[in-house]
Enzyme design. Sequence first.
Site, PDB file in Angstrom:
ATOM      1  N   THR A 148       1.156  -9.243  12.469  1.00  9.24           N
ATOM      2  CA  THR A 148       1.364  -7.838  11.874  1.00  9.24           C
ATOM      3  C   THR A 148       1.228  -7.770  10.627  1.00  9.24           C
ATOM      4  O   THR A 148       1.432  -8.558   9.826  1.00  9.24           O
ATOM      5  CB  THR A 148       3.103  -7.427  12.243  1.00  9.24           C
ATOM      6  OG1 THR A 148       3.191  -5.968  12.094  1.00  9.24           O
ATOM      7  CG2 THR A 148       3.974  -8.401  11.796  1.00  9.24           C
ATOM      8  N   LYS A 194       4.112  -6.962   3.981  1.00  8.89           N
ATOM      9  CA  LYS A 194       3.926  -5.652   3.786  1.00  8.89           C
ATOM     10  C   LYS A 194       3.842  -4.952   4.898  1.00  8.89           C
ATOM     11  O   LYS A 194       2.977  -5.575   6.181  1.00  8.89           O
ATOM     12  CB  LYS A 194       2.798  -5.404   2.827  1.00  8.89           C
ATOM     13  CG  LYS A 194       1.346  -5.680   3.280  1.00  8.89           C
ATOM     14  CD  LYS A 194       0.688  -4.925   3.963  1.00  8.89           C
ATOM     15  CE  LYS A 194       0.458  -3.541   3.328  1.00  8.89           C
ATOM     16  NZ  LYS A 194      -0.396  -2.744   4.079  1.00  8.89           N
ATOM     17  N   GLU A 212       6.173   4.572   7.328  1.00  9.68           N
ATOM     18  CA  GLU A 212       5.687   5.720   6.478  1.00  9.68           C
ATOM     19  C   GLU A 212       6.325   7.191   6.842  1.00  9.68           C
ATOM     20  O   GLU A 212       6.527   7.763   7.906  1.00  9.68           O
ATOM     21  CB  GLU A 212       4.058   6.005   6.808  1.00  9.68           C
ATOM     22  CG  GLU A 212       3.243   4.948   6.053  1.00  9.68           C
ATOM     23  CD  GLU A 212       1.818   5.153   6.338  1.00  9.68           C
ATOM     24  OE1 GLU A 212       0.915   4.482   5.738  1.00  9.68           O
ATOM     25  OE2 GLU A 212       1.619   5.807   7.273  1.00  9.68           O
ATOM     26  N   ASN A 217      -0.546  10.258   5.566  1.00  8.68           N
ATOM     27  CA  ASN A 217      -1.749  10.068   6.109  1.00  8.68           C
ATOM     28  C   ASN A 217      -2.863  11.067   5.916  1.00  8.68           C
ATOM     29  O   ASN A 217      -4.068  10.715   6.026  1.00  8.68           O
ATOM     30  CB  ASN A 217      -1.381   9.671   7.563  1.00  8.68           C
ATOM     31  CG  ASN A 217      -0.830   8.487   7.893  1.00  8.68           C
ATOM     32  OD1 ASN A 217      -1.401   7.321   7.788  1.00  8.68           O
ATOM     33  ND2 ASN A 217       0.684   8.373   8.111  1.00  8.68           N
ATOM     34  N   THR A 272       0.715  -1.229  -0.281  1.00 13.87           N
ATOM     35  CA  THR A 272      -0.063   0.135   0.034  1.00 13.87           C
ATOM     36  C   THR A 272       1.023   1.138   0.013  1.00 13.87           C
ATOM     37  O   THR A 272       1.465   1.805  -0.931  1.00 13.87           O
ATOM     38  CB  THR A 272      -1.014  -0.108   1.034  1.00 13.87           C
ATOM     39  OG1 THR A 272      -0.112  -0.144   2.668  1.00 13.87           O
ATOM     40  CG2 THR A 272      -2.138  -0.953   1.151  1.00 13.87           C
TER      41      THR A 272
END
Length: 410
Positions: free
Chosen positions: A193, A182, A279, A405, A156
């Site tokens: 996880t 991932k 991220e 985000n 993603t």
Amino acid sequence: MKLKYIPGGICAPTGFTAGATHCGVRPNKKKNDLAIILSDRNADCVSAGLYTTNRVKAAPVQLDMETGRSGHCRAICVNSGIANACTPYGMERALEMQQAAAEALGIPADEVLVGSTGIIGKELNINRIREGIDVVAHNLEHTEDASNEVAHAILTTDTFKKELACRFQVGGRTVTLGGISKGSGMVHPNMGTTLTYLTTDLAITSTMLRQVLKEVCDVTFNRVSIDGEMSTNDSLIILANGLADNEIIDRECRDLDLFREALLDICTRFARMIAKDGEGAKHLVTCTVHGASTEEEAVALAKSVIQSTLTKTAVFANDANWGRIMVAMGYSNIPFNPEHVRIDFVSEAGEITVCRNGVGVDIDEDYASEILGEDEIEIRITIDNGNASATCWGCDITYDYIKLNGNYRK
């Protein structure tokens, strides 16, 4: 044990095929969004899985927890882009996805596990899923390229694929273990996880397979925290088809120890990859605590440090602000004497002690900043409660985390 890493990922073990396609769940037509992993139909495949402990569980997780009870699943069908969580027809769509995969693969539905990852609250377009399943099911391959395609299909916000395979000897037989994973954001798991799929040709009972998976997960994936958020879709699944033809492992023995060692190595590597790919992250942060009373207490202290937002921002700025680490240790609820704490920063650029006996020491700030400027750094903490130690993994927090985000659904 001699462990050799090889190409091939989930298709490296004997008898596993895989494939992926773009079916339209994601708008980007250049990005595959549907994948299948399948064990040879003639093999006696066993399975084990661990899943999110979030009270809000996505429909695929709920279905897999029920389907997986048998310990005899041989296929995984997974989509990215939409999580199939918190929707009116989530379970119905998960069941339809499972049934469509079973029919296309020619196996019973109760041998198929399903997975989803992506945006929560959006309805899954099951018609596109069905069409994609038919395409993939007829083009499964036992190749390195096939594993690579699946490894990319489940991503993603990840910035790189996470794919590994290794070989080792068990009872004179060559055993192969492969996997893909991932994970980049919403990572703060317990009992599983992100999405991690493992395959092996080891012969082992489902009971022993789950036991070892749980043991390894507890000291690898469960020691990763990127942002303190626990996903609705976290899944860790392993398929073992027995085609290595070793004597079946059904109890504690040397052969099980060898498998445990290999699984620990590969899952540790995946855990580090996930933390490194947080991220927007610029640093992989390893925190090791020495001198704790128990391993559990060492884990709690290390997790408190890697989860600390203020510590994360200090690392982002290459700032040796060790006081934030002391604060994070202090609210971990683990008893220790602050006057007996030592903190060191370590990286390929060197190492430096910044706190000794609970107080700061004079340091070269430029040198400390150079150490913290490396892509991978370690925060090494020593207390005097006992002889236990533990390592956890996290990352820094950057401006890009907010950007990613803040625009996740756009």
